[in-house]
Scaffold this motif. Structure first.
Motif, PDB file in Angstrom:
ATOM      1  N   TYR A   1       0.838  -1.191   0.000  1.00 43.33           N
ATOM      2  CA  TYR A   1       0.000   0.000   0.000  1.00 43.33           C
ATOM      3  C   TYR A   1       0.878   1.248   0.000  1.00 43.33           C
ATOM      4  CZ  TYR A   1      -2.763  -3.803   1.897  1.00 43.33           C
ATOM      5  OH  TYR A   1      -3.347  -5.011   2.105  1.00 43.33           O
TER       6      TYR A   1
ATOM      7  N   ASP B   1       0.217   4.356  -0.126  1.00 49.28           N
ATOM      8  CA  ASP B   1      -0.216   5.535   0.631  1.00 49.28           C
ATOM      9  C   ASP B   1      -0.029   5.379   2.141  1.00 49.28           C
ATOM     10  OD1 ASP B   1      -0.912   6.634  -1.733  1.00 49.28           O
ATOM     11  OD2 ASP B   1      -3.052   6.253  -1.557  1.00 49.28           O
ATOM     12  N   LEU B   2       0.388   4.207   2.586  1.00 51.32           N
ATOM     13  CA  LEU B   2       0.555   3.993   4.022  1.00 51.32           C
ATOM     14  C   LEU B   2       2.039   3.843   4.352  1.00 51.32           C
ATOM     15  CD1 LEU B   2      -2.328   1.417   4.626  1.00 51.32           C
ATOM     16  CD2 LEU B   2      -2.376   3.857   5.069  1.00 51.32           C
ATOM     17  N   THR B   3       2.344   3.943   5.641  1.00 51.96           N
ATOM     18  CA  THR B   3       3.741   3.764   6.041  1.00 51.96           C
ATOM     19  C   THR B   3       4.068   2.277   6.110  1.00 51.96           C
ATOM     20  OG1 THR B   3       3.209   3.650   8.370  1.00 51.96           O
ATOM     21  CG2 THR B   3       3.642   5.838   7.496  1.00 51.96           C
TER      22      THR B   3
ATOM     23  N   PHE C   1       5.083   0.707   8.664  1.00 59.43           N
ATOM     24  CA  PHE C   1       4.459   0.183   9.875  1.00 59.43           C
ATOM     25  C   PHE C   1       2.997  -0.185   9.604  1.00 59.43           C
ATOM     26  CE2 PHE C   1       2.253   0.198  13.846  1.00 59.43           C
ATOM     27  CZ  PHE C   1       3.165  -0.230  14.786  1.00 59.43           C
ATOM     28  N   GLU C   2       2.283   0.742   8.986  1.00 65.97           N
ATOM     29  CA  GLU C   2       0.852   0.506   8.739  1.00 65.97           C
ATOM     30  C   GLU C   2       0.626  -0.646   7.768  1.00 65.97           C
ATOM     31  OE1 GLU C   2      -0.763   5.070   9.459  1.00 65.97           O
ATOM     32  OE2 GLU C   2       0.040   4.498   7.515  1.00 65.97           O
TER      33      GLU C   2
ATOM     34  N   GLU D   1       1.034  -3.652   9.857  1.00 69.28           N
ATOM     35  CA  GLU D   1      -0.039  -3.746  10.856  1.00 69.28           C
ATOM     36  C   GLU D   1      -1.329  -4.297  10.239  1.00 69.28           C
ATOM     37  OE1 GLU D   1      -1.632  -0.603  14.096  1.00 69.28           O
ATOM     38  OE2 GLU D   1      -2.033  -0.136  12.007  1.00 69.28           O
ATOM     39  N   ILE D   2      -1.629  -3.858   9.014  1.00 70.44           N
ATOM     40  CA  ILE D   2      -2.865  -4.322   8.371  1.00 70.44           C
ATOM     41  C   ILE D   2      -2.836  -5.835   8.179  1.00 70.44           C
ATOM     42  CG2 ILE D   2      -4.049  -4.303   6.118  1.00 70.44           C
ATOM     43  CD1 ILE D   2      -3.977  -1.355   6.173  1.00 70.44           C
ATOM     44  N   SER D   3      -1.640  -6.379   7.975  1.00 70.60           N
ATOM     45  CA  SER D   3      -1.556  -7.818   7.762  1.00 70.60           C
ATOM     46  C   SER D   3      -1.555  -8.613   9.058  1.00 70.60           C
ATOM     47  CB  SER D   3      -0.292  -8.141   6.974  1.00 70.60           C
ATOM     48  OG  SER D   3      -0.327  -7.476   5.750  1.00 70.60           O
ATOM     49  N   PHE D   4      -1.464  -7.925  10.196  1.00 75.28           N
ATOM     50  CA  PHE D   4      -1.477  -8.631  11.479  1.00 75.28           C
ATOM     51  C   PHE D   4      -2.816  -9.335  11.645  1.00 75.28           C
ATOM     52  CE2 PHE D   4      -1.938  -8.978  16.073  1.00 75.28           C
ATOM     53  CZ  PHE D   4      -0.694  -9.471  16.435  1.00 75.28           C
TER      54      PHE D   4
ATOM     55  N   ASN E   1       8.488   4.334   9.703  1.00 77.43           N
ATOM     56  CA  ASN E   1       7.606   5.488   9.555  1.00 77.43           C
ATOM     57  C   ASN E   1       7.674   6.125   8.177  1.00 77.43           C
ATOM     58  OD1 ASN E   1       6.395   5.442  12.045  1.00 77.43           O
ATOM     59  ND2 ASN E   1       8.200   6.367  12.993  1.00 77.43           N
TER      60      ASN E   1
ATOM     61  N   SER F   1       6.884   6.433   4.212  1.00 78.38           N
ATOM     62  CA  SER F   1       5.806   6.079   3.298  1.00 78.38           C
ATOM     63  C   SER F   1       6.295   4.962   2.378  1.00 78.38           C
ATOM     64  CB  SER F   1       5.430   7.314   2.494  1.00 78.38           C
ATOM     65  OG  SER F   1       4.540   6.952   1.490  1.00 78.38           O
TER      66      SER F   1
ATOM     67  N   MET G   1       4.747  -8.726   5.110  1.00 77.82           N
ATOM     68  CA  MET G   1       3.306  -8.699   5.350  1.00 77.82           C
ATOM     69  C   MET G   1       2.734 -10.112   5.418  1.00 77.82           C
ATOM     70  SD  MET G   1       2.593  -5.507   2.820  1.00 77.82           S
ATOM     71  CE  MET G   1       0.833  -5.558   2.659  1.00 77.82           C
TER      72      MET G   1
END
Lengths: 251, 380
Positions: free
Chosen positions: A98, A100-102, A104-105, A108-111, A147, A149, A165
């Motif tokens: 993704y 548009d996300l960092t 980390f994010e 995190e989405i794949s957690f 952090n 992008s 991920m």
């Protein structure tokens, strides 16, 4: 269940799998079995149906006939997200992250928690999530870029991020589509090292053209040609198979 | 990163406070009741625009049919108000007293069954939320489960807007037809027409708008907000990370529908009537333009965008009524081409850095650099 075909210890059993696109059979009556903790590499010339096989297993493409058993579940009857939740992870050929996300994010989405709508609304970024994300980021060499992008990463880093991920999903079956394609030599070495650490305690299905890389990691190799199995076995056996040399390795 | 856990970070809080000061203090003190009522009317569209930020800006689901939900909310409210205005004493000159006047004109002699529950205010309030949410759920489920998206979805929502308009106009006896429901008077006995009522309604509306802004902010800040951004970017990756993409899209669409419906209900209260001209294709597209001008990724930007475009509309359409729609279309094209993130983008690219510079000069210790968090801004 086809009794006699399927001893208990197979993690994945693909049987008589066929998919036809307007009459063209991209995969034709294909059967193969993957054991627990096995690393299987699928090789074959372009258009052999390798990516289609992964698409069929992860539910992206629906099979025309045949069965895919993962443990005691029939994947052909499940939706993509259910297949993921059953424990199958898939990495795409081009890095699919993704932008548009960092970093980390992205991880995190794949957690694997809070995957329902309500779960996602109430999801808390607690210490468990944070520690796991940091742990995975360290493995994929992106710890100091958490952090940042994701669109600013290099091609190789994007590939690592997508592997990360998948790693955070902790799947029982990991499917990788050309994980080292387009990487520089040094990135390739690091990726091989990364793959060697993440394949522990899970089964892996890899599509790869880099024969050196295949030799390094494969337990067993399946050679596909025109949607069917041309040869299967150890790298040594496959390499010396005259049919394989003719259609693939000889080039 | 640690900031992410909080609902609002400091610049956002300042932004919300600034908007609150504008709406609660500056506008009521500086405008007469007529102008304030105009602002109240504009703000009803801001509800729609805030919903579109979640649905379109974050989720990437362009709906050109938000007028449908605005209308459903508005009609629910109007039905209650109309029933109250049609008491037997008020309508004793009709051939059937006690039913809304337009029914009487259309030779309907008893209240249709679906009108009856709207005698209850509680039911009405629930219906304002539930009816549009149900419709959005049905449309969303039918489309997103079949993986219909992008332009096709936009066209279908537009078709729905056209269908609902035709239905309302055609079923004159049940809906008031093209004239809509007019002559709405009281809310539970409280007259909504005099100036002081308008002022009370204005503040109530502003409170509701901030409620919606906070809900939108909560969604944006939650993991769900990040999943929406992720979906807009790489739908397949989200699907193969174990999420049901369709469910998340349905959720975003339903939230936008509910916000729009609250706006519609406020409209019926503020303006005192509801008609199909707020349901169809043109108003639906205008609502998208408000969001685009304000900045589709900015909740507060959407509110400012709505206010500005509507002020422009009122002043320009008075002088050049036939040119206004062309002007609006031109504005939309200009914003999309030159400022894809609208006013909010202009603010964060040009104004915010200057403000930061000034603040930093004043208090060098207080430099809260919000470390370039990507925060869902599109990669362009």
């Amino acid at each position: 269940m086809l009794i006699g075909h399927q001893p208990k210890d197979f993690l994945l059993a693909v049987e008589g799998l066929t998919v036809s696109f307007d009459g063209f059979k991209a995969v034709n009556d294909l059967s193969f079995y993957v054991e627990e903790n096995e690393i299987r590499v699928i090789i074959g010339p372009n258009g052999a149906g390798k990516t289609t096989v992964l698409d069929l297993i992860c539910g992206k493409t629906k099979a025309t006939s045949g069965a895919i058993h993962f443990r005691d579940k029939d994947l052909t009857k499940m939706k993509e997200n259910q297949i993921v939740q059953a424990g199958v992870g898939r990495k795409f050929q081009t890095p699919s992250i993704y932008d548009d996300l960092t970093v980390f994010e992205n991880l995190e989405i794949s957690f694997p928690r809070g995957r329902s709508v309500f779960g996602a609304l109430t999801f808390k970024r607690d210490a468990i999530v944070r520690d796991r994300v940091e742990e995975v980021a360290e493995m994929i060499f992106l710890k100091d870029r958490l952090n940042m992008s994701a669109e600013l990463l290099s091609h190789g880093q994007k590939q690592w991020l997508e592997i990360g991920m998948l790693l955070i999903q902790d799947p029982d079956l990991l499917m990788l589509d050309e994980p080292v394609a387009g990487m520089s030599v040094s990135e390739r070495i690091k990726t091989a090292e990364l793959l060697n650490t993440i394949i522990k305690n899970r089964s892996v299905l890899v599509i790869e053209h880099d024969m050196k890389f295949v030799e390094d990691i494969a337990h067993k190799v399946t050679v596909l040609h025109q949607g069917q199995i041309l040869s299967e076995g150890s790298m040594e056996k496959v390499k010396n198979d005259p049919k394989v040399i003719e259609v693939y390795l000889g080039h | 990163m640690s900031d992410n856990a909080r609902l609002v970070n400091r610049p956002e809080l300042l932004g919300i406070l600034a908007l609150a000061v504008l709406l609660v203090v500056i506008l009521p003190l500086s405008l007469d009741v007529f102008r304030l009522n105009l602002v109240a009317k504009y703000l009803t569209y801001a509800f729609v625009a805030v919903g579109l930020v979640i649905c379109w800006g974050y989720g990437g689901i362009l709906s050109l049919g938000q007028g449908v939900f605005f209308g459903l909310g508005g009609y629910c409210m109007a039905m209650f108000l109309k029933l109250e205005a049609s008491s037997p004493e008020n309508t004793k000159i009709q051939s059937t007293p006690g039913i809304p006047d337009f029914m009487d004109w259309n030779q309907i002699t008893s209240l249709p069954f679906f009108w009856k529950p709207f005698h209850s205010l509680t039911f009405t309030v629930i219906a304002i939320i539930a009816v549009p949410a149900f419709f959005a759920f049905v449309i969303g489920a039918a489309m997103f489960k079949r993986r219909v998206g992008g332009t096709y979805f936009a066209i279908i929502t537009q078709a729905v807007a056209a269908i609902l308009t035709i239905l309302i106009v055609g079923q004159q006896g049940y809906t008031g037809g093209i004239n809509g429901m007019t002559d709405l008077r009281t809310l539970n006995g409280w007259d909504i027409r005099p100036d002081h009522a308008k002022i009370v309604l204005y503040f109530f509306e502003v409170a509701c708008l901030f409620g919606c802004i906070f809900i939108a902010q909560f969604i944006r800040r939650s993991k769900l907000g990040r999943i929406l951004v992720a979906m807009r970017d790489k739908e397949d990756r989200v699907r193969f990370s174990g999420y049901s993409v369709a469910n998340f899209k349905i959720f975003a669409f339903c939230v936008a529908a509910i916000f729009a419906a609250i706006g519609g209900a406020m409209f019926a209260l503020q303006v005192g009537f509801m008609s199909p001209s707020f349901v169809g294709i043109v108003p639906s597209i205008e609502m998208v333009i408000y969001t685009a001008v304000g900045g589709r990724l900015s909740i507060l930007g959407a509110v400012y965008g709505t206010l500005l475009v509507n002020f422009a509309k009122t002043s320009f359409s008075e002088s050049f009524p036939e040119l206004w729609l062309f002007g609006l279309g031109g504005l939309f094209i200009a914003v999309v081409l030159a400022f894809p993130n609208g006013l909010a983008g202009i603010w964060s690219d040009y104004v915010q850095p200057q403000v930061d510079k000034l603040l930093r000069k004043k208090s060098p210790k207080n430099g809260w650099t919000d470390a370039s968090v990507a925060d869902g801004a599109p990669a362009e």
